[in-house]
Design an enzyme around this catalytic site. Structure first.
Site, PDB file in Angstrom:
ATOM      1  N   PHE A 246       0.850  -1.194   0.000  1.00 16.97           N
ATOM      2  CA  PHE A 246       0.000   0.000   0.000  1.00 16.97           C
ATOM      3  C   PHE A 246       0.882   1.238   0.000  1.00 16.97           C
ATOM      4  O   PHE A 246       1.791   1.356   0.822  1.00 16.97           O
ATOM      5  CB  PHE A 246      -0.914   0.031   1.230  1.00 16.97           C
ATOM      6  CG  PHE A 246      -1.828   1.235   1.242  1.00 16.97           C
ATOM      7  CD1 PHE A 246      -2.998   1.241   0.500  1.00 16.97           C
ATOM      8  CD2 PHE A 246      -1.490   2.376   1.962  1.00 16.97           C
ATOM      9  CE1 PHE A 246      -3.828   2.363   0.488  1.00 16.97           C
ATOM     10  CE2 PHE A 246      -2.311   3.501   1.959  1.00 16.97           C
ATOM     11  CZ  PHE A 246      -3.491   3.487   1.210  1.00 16.97           C
TER      12      PHE A 246
ATOM     13  N   ASP B  15       9.093   2.486   1.532  1.00 19.54           N
ATOM     14  CA  ASP B  15       7.950   3.242   2.018  1.00 19.54           C
ATOM     15  C   ASP B  15       7.857   2.992   3.525  1.00 19.54           C
ATOM     16  O   ASP B  15       7.386   1.940   3.963  1.00 19.54           O
ATOM     17  CB  ASP B  15       6.681   2.794   1.287  1.00 19.54           C
ATOM     18  CG  ASP B  15       5.432   3.522   1.783  1.00 19.54           C
ATOM     19  OD1 ASP B  15       5.485   4.122   2.872  1.00 19.54           O
ATOM     20  OD2 ASP B  15       4.414   3.465   1.075  1.00 19.54           O
TER      21      ASP B  15
ATOM     22  N   LYS C  58       2.798  10.048   8.309  1.00 22.71           N
ATOM     23  CA  LYS C  58       2.131   9.572   9.526  1.00 22.71           C
ATOM     24  C   LYS C  58       2.778  10.102  10.817  1.00 22.71           C
ATOM     25  O   LYS C  58       2.567  11.254  11.158  1.00 22.71           O
ATOM     26  CB  LYS C  58       2.036   8.042   9.496  1.00 22.71           C
ATOM     27  CG  LYS C  58       1.046   7.564   8.420  1.00 22.71           C
ATOM     28  CD  LYS C  58       0.476   6.183   8.667  1.00 22.71           C
ATOM     29  CE  LYS C  58      -0.752   5.931   7.800  1.00 22.71           C
ATOM     30  NZ  LYS C  58      -0.494   5.147   6.615  1.00 22.71           N
TER      31      LYS C  58
END
Ligand SMILES: *Cc1c(COP(=O)(O)O)cnc(C)c1O
Length: 407
Positions: A139, A224, A253
């Site tokens: 993702f 990532d 995040k």
């Protein structure tokens, strides 16, 4: 103007229906506790999806934000600013990176990373070398480029035509990557732990093998670390624990501790391909975001915070094991540090959302990672007492779901 009550029902009236939030509206938080409009209390194991790494309303983040709010909010990149320069320097000093690009979200950080990987190959090897290899279940965000590199077709369906030159292979399968990689590959993109895909850690030997294959084919390795970064695994970034260094790393995040920010980190070798005018973002490097992120990284990158992540994980795992001994609902508890996935047994596959709603009814906020895995990504400084209290609520929630199924 009509006076509508501001509650969960209003969501369905006024919001595009791409989300379906839980049936309450949180109004304040402190540490790992949250309260809703009716003043019901919740223990927070969700952490805003691995964002609130220092819990809610951390006093030092609040002080930093207020101080910056009184000085300067925004300039654009026509002018630089002190918080952005300080944060970039801090990330340079604490990681493999030599150069930093700031943006506002994870997807934007990945968009920058994928564009940079293409541009670097274009500049150094020519336009043929443009293929990106990524992994099934991976993702990387919700922009068109990032859903295309992401390995879940359902996020792409209906939005085609998608950008081309992207191949997916199974995660943790070095032979599959070996078969797919070629001199046309410009980058291999992976998460050190697949987060949304079900909390699936990369095997360290696999990660090392990916690095070697990238080197053999002059392809860049992109990590990532949007979910795994900024202390989540007990290291500032997960690559430090894997012993594999990428060429490009994306962070978001937890980087802002709850304030929106994204960053792309890279090396002196690669960075020049993002020359003047090649890429940009109006808000990227915003002084408010960078000031808070600098403070968040300073607070997290300490032995006091990083050093206790493994111990807190142990409490989570111990409590999940107890729940499992009682109810036999998990096949496995996995992940690293405070990114925790508990896969439901086959009987409960597809029903993760039921457990999430039942937990919320008991006063516990958790996450799912796909339909089969309960996920927890709490504050890195959650008190052990909150972990145990929250697990008592999860135990009750699990029991209720099982009982409701039996009737
Ligand atoms: C959350 C996430 C993203 C997307 O970040 P946004 O801020 O939602 O755009 C990308 N990659 C990974 C691994 C993530 O967990």
């Amino acid at each position: 103007m009509s006076k509508q009550p501001v509650n969960r029902a209003l969501f369905d009236d006024v919001m595009v229906p791409n989300y379906n939030p839980q049936q309450m509206v949180p109004v304040r938080g402190r540490g790992s506790r949250v309260w809703d409009q009716e003043d019901n209390e919740y223990i927070d194991f969700a952490g805003g999806i691995a964002v609130n790494a220092l819990g809610h309303v951390h006093p030092e983040l609040v002080a930093t934000l207020k101080e910056q709010a009184d000085k300067l909010w925004h300039l654009s990149n026509t002018f630089t600013n002190e918080p952005a320069l300080r944060l970039a320097n801090l990330l340079k000093e604490t990681t493999f990176a030599d150069k930093i690009f700031f943006c506002n979200s994870g997807a934007e950080a990945n968009e920058a990373a994928f564009k940079l990987a293409r541009k670097y190959a274009y500049d150094n090897f020519g336009p043929e070398k443009h293929e990106i290899i990524a992994f099934y279940q991976g993702f990387h965000g919700r922009t068109l480029f990032t859903v295309s590199v992401g390995g879940q077709a359902k996020y792409r369906e209906g939005f085609e035509p998608a950008p081309g030159g992207i191949t997916h292979v199974p995660f943790n399968d070095l032979e599959a990557l070996k078969a797919a990689i070629s001199d046309k590959t410009c980058a291999v993109v992976m998460e050190p732990i697949q987060g949304e895909g079900g909390v699936i850690p990369a095997d360290p030997e696999f990660a090392k093998g990916v690095r070697e294959l990238c080197d053999q084919h002059n392809a860049l390795l992109v990590f990532d670390e949007i979910q795994t970064g900024v202390g989540r695994t007990g290291h500032l970034y997960a690559y430090m624990g894997l012993g594999v260094t990428p060429d490009i790393l994306t962070s978001a995040k937890a980087l802002g501790g709850g304030f929106p920010i994204g960053a792309m980190l890279t090396t002196d070798r690669v960075a020049p391909s993002f020359g003047f005018g090649t890429h940009g973002s109006t808000y990227g490097g915003n002084p408010l975001a960078c000031a808070v992120a600098e403070k968040a990284v300073e607070l997290i990158n300490t032995p006091e915070v990083l050093g206790q992540v493994a111990g807190k994980r142990a409490v989570f795992v111990e409590e999940l094991d107890k729940i499992n001994a009682k109810h036999s609902i998990f096949t496995e508890v996995r992940g690293d540090g405070l990114l925790i996935g508990a896969e439901l047994t086959e009987q409960w596959h597809g029903q993760g959302a039921k457990f999430l709603a039942a937990a919320r009814e008991e006063g516990l906020m958790i996450l799912v990672a796909g339909p089969n895995v309960l996920r927890m990504a709490p504050s890195l400084i959650i008190p052990d007492e909150d972990i145990r209290d929250g697990m008592a609520l999860l135990d009750k929630a699990v029991e209720k779901v099982i009982n409701s199924q039996a009737n």
